[in-house]
Design an enzyme around this catalytic site. Structure first.
Site, PDB file in Angstrom:
ATOM      1  N   GLN A 213       0.864  -1.178   0.000  1.00  0.00           N
ATOM      2  CA  GLN A 213       0.000   0.000   0.000  1.00  0.00           C
ATOM      3  C   GLN A 213       0.903   1.232   0.000  1.00  0.00           C
ATOM      4  O   GLN A 213       1.475   1.597   1.026  1.00  0.00           O
ATOM      5  CB  GLN A 213      -0.923  -0.023   1.210  1.00  0.00           C
ATOM      6  N   ALA A 254     -11.863   2.881   3.801  1.00  0.00           N
ATOM      7  CA  ALA A 254     -10.886   1.993   3.164  1.00  0.00           C
ATOM      8  C   ALA A 254      -9.932   2.767   2.253  1.00  0.00           C
ATOM      9  O   ALA A 254     -10.067   3.975   2.053  1.00  0.00           O
ATOM     10  CB  ALA A 254     -11.615   0.912   2.377  1.00  0.00           C
ATOM     11  N   HIS A 255      -8.973   2.031   1.690  1.00  0.00           N
ATOM     12  CA  HIS A 255      -7.940   2.671   0.875  1.00  0.00           C
ATOM     13  C   HIS A 255      -8.513   3.306  -0.388  1.00  0.00           C
ATOM     14  O   HIS A 255      -9.481   2.836  -0.965  1.00  0.00           O
ATOM     15  CB  HIS A 255      -6.819   1.686   0.534  1.00  0.00           C
ATOM     16  N   ASN A 256      -7.905   4.424  -0.764  1.00  0.00           N
ATOM     17  CA  ASN A 256      -8.215   5.165  -1.995  1.00  0.00           C
ATOM     18  C   ASN A 256      -9.559   5.880  -1.976  1.00  0.00           C
ATOM     19  O   ASN A 256      -9.963   6.443  -3.003  1.00  0.00           O
ATOM     20  CB  ASN A 256      -8.170   4.259  -3.238  1.00  0.00           C
TER      21      ASN A 256
END
Length: 341
Positions: A213, A254-256
């Site tokens: 990540q 969450a990511h992004n």
């Protein structure tokens, strides 16, 4: 156990004032007669406010309490003036709750930062900490961290290597931040986790392979993140929380994910990876969004909604699977009619 209700218990809150009613009126943009000279010492609800306190009414269901209040002054809309008791000063404004927030902050300002680094804190020699910042007991400040003026880092907080924050930020106890860039006046409440790995893995014949990540978390100016919430860093793009947004306790980002300005995310909401929110989006409690969605500006998503498709700007959706609110309630009404047959 019997405990008397106290607004602004002095054991926990430092009160400012007293203030002349004219100063309070000026703070909220209200007009009062020139001969009003009442001294006000604090704020309280309509039901328990005394002659030296300010109260407010923003919900008409409490109009009876307004008629019986003993407050010295009340913040109200113009259409409620005729229900204010004799002797009570009416502070008439278009948005009473907003005015109340400003008056409460006038009497109970945030505690000032106490500059300095506690002897038990662990601070890397390469960290750059403004002299006006406060670093609490047993806090950990790792290499290359930049902490701006008037920031407060509470006890046991961990600020990971390279994290940068602007001025007047507040980081709560036991919070941990890594791979993050913070603007000004960012509030991170106790127990928050920011910048950890996103939930990314690639399946293989032998199991799962963790995907590195490589992004960051960006918290823009005036963001607040409630206790025990989590914000994962991006996989390659940044995870971004837009300026002025408010996240309640126990929120998972969450990511992004990219969130616009002034969004409101209520407790136990989960937003899956790479979903984008426009400005002024509201997600009610326990709503869940799958990944890679686009939620338009001004959309309102109801409690426990399961959102599995893009939502246009300004839409109101509820239910699981989520659908337009009018359709949802029409279906409920139809089911009720059928059940009576």
């Amino acid at each position: 156990m019997s405990v008397q209700e106290v607004v602004g218990d002095p054991r926990f809150f430092a009160r400012s004032g007293p203030y002349d009613v004219a100063a309070v009126a000026e703070a909220v943009g209200a007009s009062i007669p020139a001969d009003c000279t009442l001294s006000l010492t604090g704020v309280a609800p309509l039901q328990i406010a005394g002659p030296s306190e300010v109260s407010f009414l923003d919900n008409r269901r409490y109009a009876d309490a307004l008629e019986q209040t003993r407050a010295g002054a009340v913040i109200i809309k113009a259409d409620m003036v005729d229900r204010v008791p004799a002797g009570v000063i009416a502070l008439v404004v278009p948005e009473p709750y907003l005015a109340w927030a400003r008056v409460a902050a006038l009497f109970y300002p945030l505690p000032p930062v106490q500059p300095g680094i506690h002897p038990s804190a662990v601070v890397d020699e390469t960290a750059c900490i403004d002299p006006s910042a406060q670093i609490g007991p047993l806090a950990v400040i790792e290499a290359g961290v930049e902490i701006g003026p008037d920031c407060r880092i509470a006890a046991h907080a961990v600020i990971g290597a390279g994290v940068k924050m602007g001025r007047s930020c507040r980081i709560g106890s036991h919070a941990s931040l890594s791979h993050a860039i913070l603007g000004d006046r960012v509030y991170v409440y106790p127990g928050v986790r920011i910048g950890q790995d996103g939930f990314g893995f690639a399946p293989s014949s032998e199991g799962f392979v963790t995907v590195p990540q490589l992004g960051r978390v960006v918290l823009e100016n005036d963001v607040e993140v409630g206790a025990n919430s989590t914000i994962d860093r991006g996989s390659m793009h940044d995870t971004v929380i837009g300026a002025g947004s408010r996240l309640d306790n126990l929120v998972m980002i969450a990511h992004n994910v990219r969130m616009g300005r002034a969004c409101v995310i209520v407790s136990q909401v989960g937003i899956s990876g790479s979903t984008t929110l426009g400005d002024h989006v509201v997600l009610a409690g326990q709503a869940g969004l799958i990944g890679h969605l686009k939620i338009g500006s001004g959309a309102r998503i109801g409690a426990q909604a399961g959102v599995m498709a893009d939502v246009p700007a300004g839409a109101e959706i509820v239910g699981s699977p989520a659908q337009p609110a009018k359709d949802f309630f029409r279906q409920i009404a139809t089911l009720r009619r059928l059940a009576r047959r």
